[in-house]
Scaffold this motif. Structure first.
Motif, PDB file in Angstrom:
ATOM      1  N   ARG A  12       0.688  -1.237  -0.187  1.00 18.72           N
ATOM      2  CA  ARG A  12      -0.124  -0.371  -0.213  1.00 18.72           C
ATOM      3  C   ARG A  12       0.824   0.851  -0.295  1.00 18.72           C
ATOM      4  O   ARG A  12       1.986   1.242   0.568  1.00 18.72           O
ATOM      5  N   SER A  13       0.314   2.596  -0.793  1.00 19.07           N
ATOM      6  CA  SER A  13       0.893   3.501  -0.618  1.00 19.07           C
ATOM      7  C   SER A  13       1.142   4.065   1.218  1.00 19.07           C
ATOM      8  O   SER A  13      -0.152   3.983   1.471  1.00 19.07           O
ATOM      9  N   LYS A  14       1.601   5.671   1.122  1.00 18.76           N
ATOM     10  CA  LYS A  14       1.527   5.767   2.340  1.00 18.76           C
ATOM     11  C   LYS A  14      -0.430   6.547   2.056  1.00 18.76           C
ATOM     12  O   LYS A  14      -0.724   6.214   3.338  1.00 18.76           O
ATOM     13  N   SER A  15      -0.092   7.508   1.371  1.00 22.91           N
ATOM     14  CA  SER A  15      -2.253   8.114   1.030  1.00 22.91           C
ATOM     15  C   SER A  15      -2.664   6.674   0.894  1.00 22.91           C
ATOM     16  O   SER A  15      -3.756   7.115   2.097  1.00 22.91           O
ATOM     17  N   ALA A  16      -2.636   5.762   0.558  1.00 25.11           N
ATOM     18  CA  ALA A  16      -3.937   4.821   0.528  1.00 25.11           C
ATOM     19  C   ALA A  16      -3.557   3.996   2.400  1.00 25.11           C
ATOM     20  O   ALA A  16      -4.756   3.884   3.033  1.00 25.11           O
ATOM     21  N   MET A  17      -2.558   3.685   3.232  1.00 28.32           N
ATOM     22  CA  MET A  17      -2.630   3.743   4.361  1.00 28.32           C
ATOM     23  C   MET A  17      -3.385   4.842   5.451  1.00 28.32           C
ATOM     24  O   MET A  17      -4.270   4.075   6.074  1.00 28.32           O
ATOM     25  N   GLN A  18      -2.967   5.605   4.968  1.00 31.37           N
ATOM     26  CA  GLN A  18      -4.011   6.666   5.679  1.00 31.37           C
ATOM     27  C   GLN A  18      -5.788   6.508   5.465  1.00 31.37           C
ATOM     28  O   GLN A  18      -6.007   6.600   6.836  1.00 31.37           O
ATOM     29  N   SER A  59       3.535   4.033  12.734  1.00 25.79           N
ATOM     30  CA  SER A  59       2.964   5.314  13.363  1.00 25.79           C
ATOM     31  C   SER A  59       2.074   5.406  12.744  1.00 25.79           C
ATOM     32  O   SER A  59       0.794   6.568  13.585  1.00 25.79           O
ATOM     33  N   ILE A  60       1.224   5.687  11.790  1.00 24.39           N
ATOM     34  CA  ILE A  60      -0.954   6.043  10.969  1.00 24.39           C
ATOM     35  C   ILE A  60      -1.525   5.194  11.623  1.00 24.39           C
ATOM     36  O   ILE A  60      -2.604   6.140  11.904  1.00 24.39           O
ATOM     37  N   PHE A  61      -0.991   3.851  12.119  1.00 18.76           N
ATOM     38  CA  PHE A  61      -2.379   3.141  12.515  1.00 18.76           C
ATOM     39  C   PHE A  61      -2.067   3.259  14.151  1.00 18.76           C
ATOM     40  O   PHE A  61      -3.228   3.809  14.433  1.00 18.76           O
TER      41      PHE A  61
END
Length: 606
Positions: A12-18, A59-61
């Motif tokens: 997944r890309s960073k934006s998709a993970m967000q 860190s995102i989650f």
């Protein structure tokens, strides 16, 4: 009950993970499990570690309050290691060395990360025919049998016209002798246990307060392999609906505590409205965490294994059903303190199942399921347990087909009956010694004194045979016929056919303070229902009668409350009349009856 997600941030890309994290948080996700296939990215070159991308994903989650369970990706070694190692197996020195180093670096790196809620250990590698596996197997045999002469005697190899003269000869023929097959099964279990344990030991060294969970592999001696872990994890597949309740009770018994379920859709999308019901079914048997795969992969071998989000990336039916389940799971927090208490235990022996399958035509598991299913139809909680566990807490113990004699198990069973327990045994018990050779005595050999009867002959029988119990009721039987001679036992049922007409088919024996039933045939379901119903009545174990077909009932209790969980494991709408008005935890209202759609569930406080 916690809801979790199996997630693959490397895809997944960073934006998709967000976006994923925001949607998960809104849905009520508590845990995200990741790392399963990521060794190739975490160590792209030998001793060159790259954790930054996973740090960012975690860190995102974590910002949304979700706990992270790290999966040690030992089953997916990177290509550079595959090229370096002579073999990819549990006994490869390279695999063991580099797995140990990776696990150490991996867990050390995250040892101070407060978002980490667990470590998941897999054992996806196996043993093979490489020189390392052969060498380890030979050493294993030497440690146990000391000499080739002792091994030949222990295995009775002369019966197959074999007399081994060198250890290497034994390793070459590991699939031929029944005794050697069982020895190899035990060796494989030992290898898996070492592999699981060394990963667990490294993780514990670096993260001593983080709980360890392990995936349970079917067809292995998981009691032995997984006993150093805190949680056992099993899988649920939609096409296995009729068997899942047994699998869950079996998994709960591995470590004698609640367990973890990974819901696997595979290539068959779940039927409408089944997701909530199957989750409640797992919860009712002791699952306290349930994981779902988040998105369907766009590439790779699993690209057609369904996740909650399909290839379009747009939430669809499965996701919305999952979202409704998450809302319901939040209402179940009042039940988290409850436990499953059982008066009944069924003994499950991985070794007996393995050895039984080498020579017997009717499956070991089918003998267990006959009795397990009958108790479950009466709404009884059933523990499926290791035969070595202390049995004294149970009113009834069912011990089907105790095929291979293990001295510790046999002594445990005797101890239970001597102290007042009621035991049910079946045909094909006491057949083999510990080395998988037939014991030269009348069956059930080591259990003969306990049973109070012995098998003077046995026969394969057709489907049209029958038995009559002491009250005159007639039941069908099939497949097997032990012709029994009574010693101290009494006849409970007799055969109605063939030359053994009038011979005991089922016996009962008073032994010290306890009682032992022996069932010398394979009776039909009507007999099993009648038989276990009488046992439950005698021991004052509550019975639910008149339940519609497909309705599964489980009870969870604590010091204050009792909750009854109903699951409709059928494709028909079902109506269940209740003996009194009860409060639904799911609907938040009182009910005199419950109506369940196919594969739906309800939870009632009594």
């Amino acid at each position: 009950m916690k809801t979790g997600i199996d997630y693959y941030p490397e895809q997944r890309s960073k934006s998709a993970m967000q976006r994923d994290a925001e949607l998960m948080a809104k849905t009520g996700i508590k845990l995200v499990r990741m790392g399963e296939k990521s060794w190739c990215r975490l160590e792209p070159h030998n001793n060159n570690f790259s954790f930054e991308w996973l740090d960012e994903a975690i860190s995102i989650f974590a910002r949304y309050g979700m706990g992270i369970v790290l999966k040690i990706p030992a089953g997916k070694p990177p290509q550079w290691l595959k090229q370096k190692a002579e073999s990819i197996c549990l006994n490869s020195p390279d695999i063991l060395q580099y797995t140990s180093r990776f696990t150490d670096e991996f867990t050390k790196h995250y040892s101070q990360n407060k978002a980490i809620a667990g470590i998941h250990i897999d054992c996806n590698l196996d043993i093979c025919s490489c020189k390392n596996c052969r060498s380890e197997f030979i050493q294993w045999l030497k440690d146990r049998y000391d000499s080739i002469a002792n091994l030949n005697k222990s295995f009775g190899t002369v019966a197959d016209g074999i007399e081994y003269t060198e250890w290497e000869q034994v390793a070459e023929e590991k699939e031929k002798s029944p005794s050697l097959k069982l020895a190899y099964y035990r060796f494989a279990s030992e290898c898996r246990r070492k592999y699981i344990n060394f990963q667990g030991a490294v993780a514990k060294k670096n993260m001593p307060k983080i709980p360890l969970e392990v995936s349970v592999n079917a067809g292995t001696d998981f009691y032995y392999e997984c006993n150093c872990m805190k949680y056992a994890c099993t899988e649920h597949f939609p096409e296995d609906d009729g068997f899942n309740n047994f699998r869950y009770d079996l998994t709960r018994g591995i470590l004698d505590r609640n367990f973890i379920v990974s819901q696997k859709f595979g290539k068959s999308i779940p039927r409408p409205n089944t997701l909530k019901g199957s989750a409640v079914q797992a919860f009712s048997h002791g699952a306290d965490t349930i994981y779902y795969k988040w998105n369907t992969a766009l590439s790779g071998a699993d690209m057609f294994d369904y996740g909650l989000i399909d290839h379009s990336g747009i939430p669809s039916r499965c996701f919305f059903e999952f979202s409704e389940f998450c809302k319901m799971a939040m209402r179940l927090e009042t039940i988290n303190s409850t436990v499953i208490k059982s008066d009944i235990a069924v003994l499950y022996s991985p070794e007996s199942e393995f050895a039984f399958g080498l020579h017997e035509d009717f499956p070991y598991i089918r003998q267990i399921m006959k009795f397990y299913s009958s108790f479950r139809k009466y709404g009884a909680n059933v523990d499926v347990i290791n035969p070595k566990k202390d049995l004294l807490e149970y009113s009834l113990v069912i011990a089907p087909c105790m095929y291979v004699n293990d001295k510790a198990v046999t002594e445990n069973i005797y101890r239970y009956v001597i102290n007042g327990g009621t035991l049910v045994m079946t045909s094909r018990s006491g057949v083999k010694d510990y080395e998988n050779k037939c014991i030269p005595e009348h069956l059930p050999t080591v259990f003969r004194e306990l049973v109070g009867a012995e098998v003077i002959e046995y026969d394969r029988i057709a489907e049209n045979q029958s038995i009559s119990d002491y009250s005159g009721q007639i039941f069908k039987c099939s497949e097997w016929c032990d012709i029994l001679k009574l010693n101290t036992a009494r006849a409970y049922a007799e055969y109605n056919n063939n030359y053994y007409m009038g011979c005991p088919a089922v016996t009962v024996n008073d032994y010290c303070k306890g009682k032992v039933y022996y069932i010398g045939t394979v009776p039909d379901d009507n007999f099993c229902m009648d038989f276990v119903g009488k046992l439950m009545k005698y021991h004052s174990i509550p019975r639910l009668q008149g339940m519609p077909d497909g309705i599964e009932v489980t009870t969870r209790t604590n010091d204050k409350d009792t909750f009854i969980i109903f699951f409709n494991n059928s494709s028909e709408n079902q109506i269940i009349e209740l003996p009194k008005a009860m409060y639904s935890v799911i609907d938040s209202r009182g009910k005199q009856k419950i109506e369940l759609a196919p594969y739906d569930a309800d939870i009632l406080r009594t």
